[in-house]
Design an enzyme around this catalytic site. Structure first.
Site, mmCIF file in Angstrom:
data_model
loop_
_atom_site.group_PDB
_atom_site.id
_atom_site.type_symbol
_atom_site.label_atom_id
_atom_site.label_comp_id
_atom_site.label_asym_id
_atom_site.label_seq_id
_atom_site.Cartn_x
_atom_site.Cartn_y
_atom_site.Cartn_z
ATOM 1 N N GLU A 38 0.220 3.712 1.761
ATOM 2 C CA GLU A 38 0.039 3.940 3.329
ATOM 3 C C GLU A 38 1.967 4.275 3.460
ATOM 4 O O GLU A 38 2.087 4.356 4.598
ATOM 5 C CB GLU A 38 -0.767 3.054 3.944
ATOM 6 C CG GLU A 38 -2.243 3.827 3.802
ATOM 7 C CD GLU A 38 -2.283 5.096 4.706
ATOM 8 O OE1 GLU A 38 -1.781 5.443 5.916
ATOM 9 O OE2 GLU A 38 -2.901 6.171 4.573
ATOM 10 N N TYR B 18 -1.242 0.338 10.559
ATOM 11 C CA TYR B 18 -1.271 -0.466 9.550
ATOM 12 C C TYR B 18 -0.728 -0.418 8.826
ATOM 13 O O TYR B 18 0.273 -1.649 7.855
ATOM 14 C CB TYR B 18 -2.844 0.036 8.388
ATOM 15 C CG TYR B 18 -2.644 -0.071 7.030
ATOM 16 C CD1 TYR B 18 -3.304 -1.486 6.792
ATOM 17 C CD2 TYR B 18 -2.962 0.877 6.476
ATOM 18 C CE1 TYR B 18 -4.243 -1.860 5.480
ATOM 19 C CE2 TYR B 18 -3.159 0.232 4.679
ATOM 20 C CZ TYR B 18 -3.441 -0.642 4.310
ATOM 21 O OH TYR B 18 -3.887 -1.431 3.158
ATOM 22 N N SER C 229 0.689 -0.874 0.138
ATOM 23 C CA SER C 229 -0.017 0.257 -0.231
ATOM 24 C C SER C 229 0.502 1.284 0.330
ATOM 25 O O SER C 229 1.680 1.268 0.223
ATOM 26 C CB SER C 229 -1.136 0.181 1.493
ATOM 27 O OG SER C 229 -1.414 1.760 1.708
#
Ligand code: NAP
Ligand code: G4F
Length: 344
Positions: free
Chosen positions: A125, A147, A123
């Site tokens: 992220e 996460y 990701s």
């Protein structure tokens, strides 16, 4: 006929990927975890074409058992605890699913059949507090949530199994991708669903957090094509998948309300409840490598994405039994609209 295992098949990406693989002639095995009620809504239109296998990222033996039984050539690991705010309230569980879960799938592959090709859903992220703009495969990671940290682990364990055991493992570093099948808690679908409800007289406000955060939003149907392409290459490699455009949450709001001729300022309220302990302020990806090596490029732009999500929400709210249309139909309704006014 090739066999592919998709973990997280009940999720947004799982449903699009399963559809794409079926269209490519695959036998598709969808891994689902046991729940007390069935949540196959996103799979309704293809449910009779895929095979369901019960397994859980927390349970090593279930993963080994599935590989032994179905003998897939490709495994797409899409399962995860994928909602960033929940990772702050349930950081340990997020680590179990989203980080260690990857090792469990890789271990199952190493034990049962190391020739299996493996896709890990990494990701943007991971870039978090970005070290470079735009972000590319070589940009250093600086995750800003449990996460994001868990995804960094998943990324590196994939690289490690590739280098240690010669497993064909790839990490797709995907930027935010959205669709009518997106979970309602994610900001894009929260917005488009609220806009459709307000337009239909079913709601009168939308409460949001940080309107300034910027994301590189693409269409999920385009992004699952990149996953498949990554596993068809001669050698395993990692790729950034993104549109290269960034927009703020506020711009998304403006576009969405504007599409149905509403003034967003009358409806949107900011609520501290939706702010995060640490924020990712800006994401924008550089997918040049994917363009060059995979021949991948996005087909749905920002405006068309917002519109196709609102169109779908309006349709579903007016007829809840309608279900999700296949990808081709979903995009067709917006084809050409992004150029003109294309109001609903
Ligand atoms: P999603 O809609 O939240 O789907 C997650 C899937 O994981 C669901 O099918 C869920 O099953 C399953 N799952 C969760 N915990 C599990 C467990 N312990 N065992 C087995 N299955 C489990 O996520 P998505 O948007 O499709 O994203 C797919 C993957 O890409 C995720 O790994 C996500 O982190 C990653 N990713 C997403 C984006 C994006 O913008 N969408 C961007 C980059 C990376 P239930 O239905 O039972 O909950
Ligand atoms: O839609 P979001 O919750 O997505 P986020 O945090 O970017 O994560 C998504 O994309 C990642 C890829 O970069 C995936 F890996 C991850 O699994 C997930 O799919 O939030 C987007 C932005 C954030 O900055 C958030 O603070 O929207 C801001 N926001 C403002 N108000 C809100 C809200 N987000 C949510 N969910 N809800 C709000 O009310």
């Amino acid at each position: 006929m090739k066999t592919a295992l998709v973990t997280g098949v009940t999720g947004q990406d799982g449903s699009y990927l399963a559809e794409l693989l079926l269209n490519q002639g695959y036998r598709v095995i969808g891994m689902v975890r046991r729940t007390s009620s069935i949540n196959y809504d996103r799979l309704r239109h293809i449910q009779d074409k895929i095979e369901i296998a019960q397994g859980d990222l927390l349970d090593q033996m279930s993963l080994i058992g599935i590989l032994q039984e179905y003998r897939p050539q490709e495994v797409y690991n899409l399962a995860a605890q994928s909602f960033v705010p929940t990772s702050f309230t349930q950081p340990v569980l997020t680590g179990e699913y989203t980080a260690l879960g990857v090792t469990r799938v890789l271990e199952a592959i190493r034990i049962v059949d190391p020739a299996i090709r493996f896709y890990q859903a990494s990701s943007s992220e991971m870039f978090g507090k970005v070290m470079e703009v735009p972000q590319r495969e070589t940009t250093h990671f600086y995750p800003r949530s449990p996460y994001g940290v868990a995804k960094v682990y998943g990324h590196w364990i994939t690289v490690n199994y590739r280098e240690s055991y010669n497993i064909f493992g790839v990490s797709g570093i995907l930027f935010n991708h959205e669709s009518p099948r997106r979970g309602l808690e994610f900001v894009t679908h929260k917005i488009t669903h609220a806009v459709a409800r307000i337009k239909l007289g079913l709601a009168d406000e939308l409460r949001l957090g940080n309107l300034e955060a910027r994301r590189d939003w693409g269409y999920a149907g385009d992004y699952v094509r990149a996953m498949w392409l990554m596993l068809q290459q001669d050698a395993p490699d990692d790729f950034v998948i993104a549109t290269g455009e960034t927009h703020s949450v506020q711009q998304f709001v403006e576009e969405a309300f504007g599409y149905v001729d509403l003034d967003w300022r009358q409806y949107v309220k900011q609520d501290p409840k939706f702010y995060r302990p640490a924020e990712v302020d800006l994401l924008v990806g550089d997918a040049t490598k994917a363009g060059r090596k995979l021949g991948w490029e996005p087909t749905v732009d920002f405006r068309a994405l917002v519109r196709l999500m609102i169109d779908a929400d309006l349709k579903l709210l007016q007829n809840p039994n309608h279900g999700y249309p296949p990808i081709a139909e979903e995009i067709k309704t917006q084809a050409g609209k992004s150029q003109g006014t294309g109001k609903p």
